[in-house]
Design a protein around this motif. Structure first.
Motif, PDB file in Angstrom:
ATOM      1  N   LEU A 163       0.875  -0.867  -0.055  1.00 27.61           N
ATOM      2  CA  LEU A 163      -0.525  -0.310   0.292  1.00 27.61           C
ATOM      3  C   LEU A 163       0.931   1.491   0.290  1.00 27.61           C
ATOM      4  CD1 LEU A 163      -2.900  -1.236   2.063  1.00 27.61           C
ATOM      5  CD2 LEU A 163      -2.797  -0.586  -0.070  1.00 27.61           C
ATOM      6  N   PRO A 164       1.010   2.281  -0.880  1.00 23.63           N
ATOM      7  CA  PRO A 164       1.684   3.733  -0.685  1.00 23.63           C
ATOM      8  C   PRO A 164       1.647   3.951   0.280  1.00 23.63           C
ATOM      9  CG  PRO A 164       0.020   2.848  -2.761  1.00 23.63           C
ATOM     10  CD  PRO A 164      -0.207   2.617  -2.163  1.00 23.63           C
ATOM     11  N   GLY A 165       3.017   4.838  -0.031  1.00 29.23           N
ATOM     12  CA  GLY A 165       2.966   5.836   1.640  1.00 29.23           C
ATOM     13  C   GLY A 165       2.876   4.613   2.429  1.00 29.23           C
ATOM     14  N   HIS A 166       3.190   3.442   3.152  1.00 28.76           N
ATOM     15  CA  HIS A 166       2.902   2.987   4.525  1.00 28.76           C
ATOM     16  C   HIS A 166       3.954   1.917   4.370  1.00 28.76           C
ATOM     17  CE1 HIS A 166      -0.791   5.171   5.535  1.00 28.76           C
ATOM     18  NE2 HIS A 166      -1.337   4.916   4.169  1.00 28.76           N
ATOM     19  N   PRO A 167       5.087   2.215   4.614  1.00 33.05           N
ATOM     20  CA  PRO A 167       6.340   1.205   5.245  1.00 33.05           C
ATOM     21  C   PRO A 167       5.928  -0.006   6.291  1.00 33.05           C
ATOM     22  CG  PRO A 167       6.887   3.066   5.467  1.00 33.05           C
ATOM     23  CD  PRO A 167       5.171   3.654   5.489  1.00 33.05           C
ATOM     24  N   TYR A 168       4.558   0.110   6.902  1.00 34.30           N
ATOM     25  CA  TYR A 168       4.338  -0.929   8.134  1.00 34.30           C
ATOM     26  C   TYR A 168       3.280  -1.844   7.676  1.00 34.30           C
ATOM     27  CZ  TYR A 168       8.625   1.151  10.626  1.00 34.30           C
ATOM     28  OH  TYR A 168       9.533   1.628  10.884  1.00 34.30           O
ATOM     29  N   CYS A 169       2.307  -1.906   6.227  1.00 37.64           N
ATOM     30  CA  CYS A 169       1.462  -1.724   6.071  1.00 37.64           C
ATOM     31  C   CYS A 169       1.446  -2.775   6.816  1.00 37.64           C
ATOM     32  CB  CYS A 169       0.913  -1.998   5.144  1.00 37.64           C
ATOM     33  SG  CYS A 169       2.322  -2.402   4.209  1.00 37.64           S
ATOM     34  N   SER A 170       2.234  -3.935   6.754  1.00 41.99           N
ATOM     35  CA  SER A 170       1.706  -5.462   7.151  1.00 41.99           C
ATOM     36  C   SER A 170       1.258  -5.968   7.964  1.00 41.99           C
ATOM     37  CB  SER A 170       3.451  -6.264   6.096  1.00 41.99           C
ATOM     38  OG  SER A 170       3.084  -7.787   6.468  1.00 41.99           O
ATOM     39  N   GLU A 171       2.613  -4.943   9.205  1.00 44.61           N
ATOM     40  CA  GLU A 171       2.350  -5.046  10.391  1.00 44.61           C
ATOM     41  C   GLU A 171       0.551  -4.355  11.115  1.00 44.61           C
ATOM     42  OE1 GLU A 171       4.965  -4.473   8.652  1.00 44.61           O
ATOM     43  OE2 GLU A 171       6.822  -4.106  10.084  1.00 44.61           O
ATOM     44  N   LEU A 172       0.578  -3.155  10.427  1.00 42.79           N
ATOM     45  CA  LEU A 172      -0.308  -2.538  10.928  1.00 42.79           C
ATOM     46  C   LEU A 172      -2.013  -3.535  10.523  1.00 42.79           C
ATOM     47  CD1 LEU A 172       0.249   1.351  10.029  1.00 42.79           C
ATOM     48  CD2 LEU A 172       0.664   0.254  12.028  1.00 42.79           C
ATOM     49  N   VAL A 173      -2.030  -4.035   8.846  1.00 42.13           N
ATOM     50  CA  VAL A 173      -3.143  -5.289   8.634  1.00 42.13           C
ATOM     51  C   VAL A 173      -3.052  -6.603  10.302  1.00 42.13           C
ATOM     52  CG1 VAL A 173      -3.680  -6.766   6.878  1.00 42.13           C
ATOM     53  CG2 VAL A 173      -3.043  -4.870   6.590  1.00 42.13           C
ATOM     54  N   GLU A 174      -1.749  -6.591  10.286  1.00 43.69           N
ATOM     55  CA  GLU A 174      -1.894  -7.957  10.822  1.00 43.69           C
ATOM     56  C   GLU A 174      -2.441  -7.431  13.199  1.00 43.69           C
ATOM     57  OE1 GLU A 174       0.736 -10.754  13.492  1.00 43.69           O
ATOM     58  OE2 GLU A 174       1.916  -9.447  11.607  1.00 43.69           O
ATOM     59  N   ILE A 175      -2.010  -6.169  12.617  1.00 42.90           N
ATOM     60  CA  ILE A 175      -2.516  -5.797  14.200  1.00 42.90           C
ATOM     61  C   ILE A 175      -3.979  -5.498  13.661  1.00 42.90           C
ATOM     62  CG2 ILE A 175      -2.542  -4.151  16.340  1.00 42.90           C
ATOM     63  CD1 ILE A 175       0.337  -3.556  15.177  1.00 42.90           C
ATOM     64  N   TRP A 176      -4.696  -5.008  13.184  1.00 44.72           N
ATOM     65  CA  TRP A 176      -5.813  -4.324  13.041  1.00 44.72           C
ATOM     66  C   TRP A 176      -7.048  -5.668  13.590  1.00 44.72           C
ATOM     67  CZ3 TRP A 176      -9.577  -1.380  13.914  1.00 44.72           C
ATOM     68  CH2 TRP A 176     -10.331  -0.726  13.731  1.00 44.72           C
ATOM     69  N   GLU A 177      -6.461  -7.099  12.844  1.00 43.89           N
ATOM     70  CA  GLU A 177      -6.742  -7.849  12.411  1.00 43.89           C
ATOM     71  C   GLU A 177      -7.358  -8.732  14.339  1.00 43.89           C
ATOM     72  OE1 GLU A 177      -8.504  -9.585   9.750  1.00 43.89           O
ATOM     73  OE2 GLU A 177      -8.643  -8.536   8.884  1.00 43.89           O
ATOM     74  N   ASP A 178      -6.010  -8.121  15.021  1.00 41.34           N
ATOM     75  CA  ASP A 178      -5.616  -9.016  15.904  1.00 41.34           C
ATOM     76  C   ASP A 178      -6.383  -8.233  17.175  1.00 41.34           C
ATOM     77  OD1 ASP A 178      -3.605 -11.066  15.123  1.00 41.34           O
ATOM     78  OD2 ASP A 178      -1.723  -9.396  16.478  1.00 41.34           O
ATOM     79  N   THR A 179      -6.537  -7.508  16.743  1.00 38.10           N
ATOM     80  CA  THR A 179      -7.321  -6.093  17.904  1.00 38.10           C
ATOM     81  C   THR A 179      -9.072  -6.089  16.862  1.00 38.10           C
ATOM     82  OG1 THR A 179      -6.312  -3.761  16.793  1.00 38.10           O
ATOM     83  CG2 THR A 179      -5.098  -5.263  17.870  1.00 38.10           C
ATOM     84  N   LYS A 180      -9.354  -5.714  15.756  1.00 35.76           N
ATOM     85  CA  LYS A 180     -10.743  -5.374  15.861  1.00 35.76           C
ATOM     86  C   LYS A 180     -12.000  -5.551  16.439  1.00 35.76           C
ATOM     87  CE  LYS A 180     -11.379  -8.428  11.918  1.00 35.76           C
ATOM     88  NZ  LYS A 180     -11.566  -8.696  10.052  1.00 35.76           N
ATOM     89  N   ASN A 181     -12.074  -6.412  17.120  1.00 36.90           N
ATOM     90  CA  ASN A 181     -13.118  -6.703  17.965  1.00 36.90           C
ATOM     91  C   ASN A 181     -13.083  -7.086  19.152  1.00 36.90           C
ATOM     92  OD1 ASN A 181     -14.453  -7.813  15.579  1.00 36.90           O
ATOM     93  ND2 ASN A 181     -14.043 -10.022  15.201  1.00 36.90           N
ATOM     94  N   LEU A 182     -11.445  -6.638  19.849  1.00 36.24           N
ATOM     95  CA  LEU A 182     -11.479  -6.326  21.355  1.00 36.24           C
ATOM     96  C   LEU A 182     -12.648  -5.248  21.739  1.00 36.24           C
ATOM     97  CD1 LEU A 182      -7.891  -5.967  21.353  1.00 36.24           C
ATOM     98  CD2 LEU A 182      -9.415  -7.881  22.192  1.00 36.24           C
ATOM     99  N   ILE A 183     -13.537  -4.596  21.234  1.00 34.12           N
ATOM    100  CA  ILE A 183     -13.958  -3.415  21.296  1.00 34.12           C
ATOM    101  C   ILE A 183     -15.705  -3.609  20.587  1.00 34.12           C
ATOM    102  CG2 ILE A 183     -14.823  -0.920  21.622  1.00 34.12           C
ATOM    103  CD1 ILE A 183     -11.684  -0.346  22.485  1.00 34.12           C
ATOM    104  N   ALA A 184     -15.321  -3.371  19.755  1.00 33.54           N
ATOM    105  CA  ALA A 184     -17.056  -4.126  18.685  1.00 33.54           C
ATOM    106  C   ALA A 184     -16.816  -5.182  18.713  1.00 33.54           C
ATOM    107  CB  ALA A 184     -16.830  -2.788  17.535  1.00 33.54           C
ATOM    108  N   PRO A 185     -18.322  -5.465  18.941  1.00 37.15           N
ATOM    109  CA  PRO A 185     -18.061  -6.790  18.373  1.00 37.15           C
ATOM    110  C   PRO A 185     -18.751  -6.929  17.675  1.00 37.15           C
ATOM    111  CG  PRO A 185     -20.109  -6.622  19.143  1.00 37.15           C
ATOM    112  CD  PRO A 185     -19.583  -5.025  19.556  1.00 37.15           C
ATOM    113  N   SER A 186     -18.173  -8.412  16.677  1.00 35.07           N
ATOM    114  CA  SER A 186     -17.795  -8.832  15.383  1.00 35.07           C
ATOM    115  C   SER A 186     -18.952  -8.927  14.585  1.00 35.07           C
ATOM    116  CB  SER A 186     -17.595 -10.120  15.152  1.00 35.07           C
ATOM    117  OG  SER A 186     -18.066 -11.207  15.392  1.00 35.07           O
ATOM    118  N   ALA A 187     -19.569  -8.862  13.284  1.00 30.38           N
ATOM    119  CA  ALA A 187     -20.939  -8.775  12.967  1.00 30.38           C
ATOM    120  C   ALA A 187     -20.967  -9.495  11.451  1.00 30.38           C
ATOM    121  CB  ALA A 187     -21.195  -7.391  12.298  1.00 30.38           C
ATOM    122  N   GLN A 188     -21.618 -10.175  10.756  1.00 27.62           N
ATOM    123  CA  GLN A 188     -22.371 -10.761   9.900  1.00 27.62           C
ATOM    124  C   GLN A 188     -22.432  -9.868   8.618  1.00 27.62           C
ATOM    125  OE1 GLN A 188     -25.704 -12.555  12.627  1.00 27.62           O
ATOM    126  NE2 GLN A 188     -25.475 -14.039  11.094  1.00 27.62           N
TER     127      GLN A 188
END
Length: 287
Positions: free
Chosen positions: A173-198
């Motif tokens: 992704l242009p302009g985001h040298p840490y995008c690999s790490e950031l995608v992984e971190i979002w996958e790990d944390t996105k449901n910690l506060i907000a519940p998942s959905a269908q």
């Protein structure tokens, strides 16, 4: 960024900084956030009822029978204000149709907008299966049923790569040298506060494999479909001209489709003009 968004992203920000991602890169990534509405089956009062999975199929008399099975309907007037940044009609219902089977160069679903004042008639929910394929009927029989409640949310990119227009090779992704790490971190944390959905309306597309943007893949497949004569153009191969209309995480509910995700995507100018026949539907499934 609002206080609610700050709270939503707190686990992501904390984990990214702990992993050594520079604060400026974390904030630049968060600046790409898009609003979305997440929809889930629920018997409690965790959000307004905005539609339903399944139920009777109600269409105007002059609308042909859809060629894919009925998934869900969404009442656009019931969506919370500002839930997405999409140019959606202010009212009426969006009806989503899909068969969770991967297609090479053809759309695997459709979307129909039924205006609020339209007279409708009840249709045969099995009319799409004119060939009487038994396995498809079994899959459709396990589609979820029931009221959908909405919650406003925000989403971040779930993918690491894009293919620039006119190029064959993928790039980070242009302009985001840490995008690999950031995608992984979002996958790990996105449901910690907000519940998942269908289901999700708007925002970024999500699926089990995070390498490529599903909207980018859909734009490419739509271009191939036009070239093969399986879909009508014109289409743009530039992902910037496309938006995610909705995701359905079919693998949650549908028998023998674990891990399947349906993406309904459309060119932004077609959505603004309410040309919902221009929705292109792709399916990711890793059986």
């Amino acid at each position: 960024m609002t206080s609610a968004m700050q709270d939503r992203f707190r686990p992501f920000r904390e984990k990214a900084l702990a992993r050594g991602v520079p604060a400026d890169d974390v904030e630049r990534w968060l600046a790409t956030a898009r609003p979305c509405a997440t929809l889930a089956l629920s018997d409690d009062d965790t959000g307004p009822v905005v539609g339903r999975f399944g139920g009777p199929l109600l269409l105007p008399a002059d609308t042909p029978d859809p060629g894919h099975p009925f998934v869900a309907s969404v009442d656009l007037a019931a969506l919370p204000a500002g839930a997405t940044d999409l140019p959606l009609p202010p009212d009426g219902r969006l009806l989503f149709f899909a068969l969770p089977e991967p297609g090479e160069d053809t759309s695997m679903g459709t979307v129909i907008h039924v205006p609020a004042d339209a007279a409708v008639t009840r249709r045969d929910r099995y009319a799409w299966n004119a060939a009487n394929i038994v396995e498809d009927d079994r899959v459709f029989a396990s589609y979820p049923q029931g009221p959908l409640r909405a919650r406003t949310d925000v989403s971040l990119p779930h993918h690491q790569f894009v293919v620039p227009p006119g190029e064959e090779e993928a790039v980070y992704l242009p302009g985001h040298p840490y995008c690999s790490e950031l995608v992984e971190i979002w996958e790990d944390t996105k449901n910690l506060i907000a519940p998942s959905a269908q289901m999700q309306i708007g925002g970024y597309a999500d699926e089990e494999i995070v390498e490529f943007d599903p909207v980018d893949v859909a734009a490419s497949l739509a271009t191939e479909a036009v070239g093969a004569g399986r879909w009508d153009g014109p289409v743009s191969a530039d992902v910037a001209d496309w938006v995610l209309l909705a995701d359905w995480y079919a693998g949650w509910d549908v028998e023998k489709r674990e891990g399947a995700t349906v993406h309904w995507v459309i060119q932004r100018e077609d959505l603004a003009a309410r040309r919902f026949e221009r929705v292109f539907t792709t399916v990711f499934w890793n059986p």
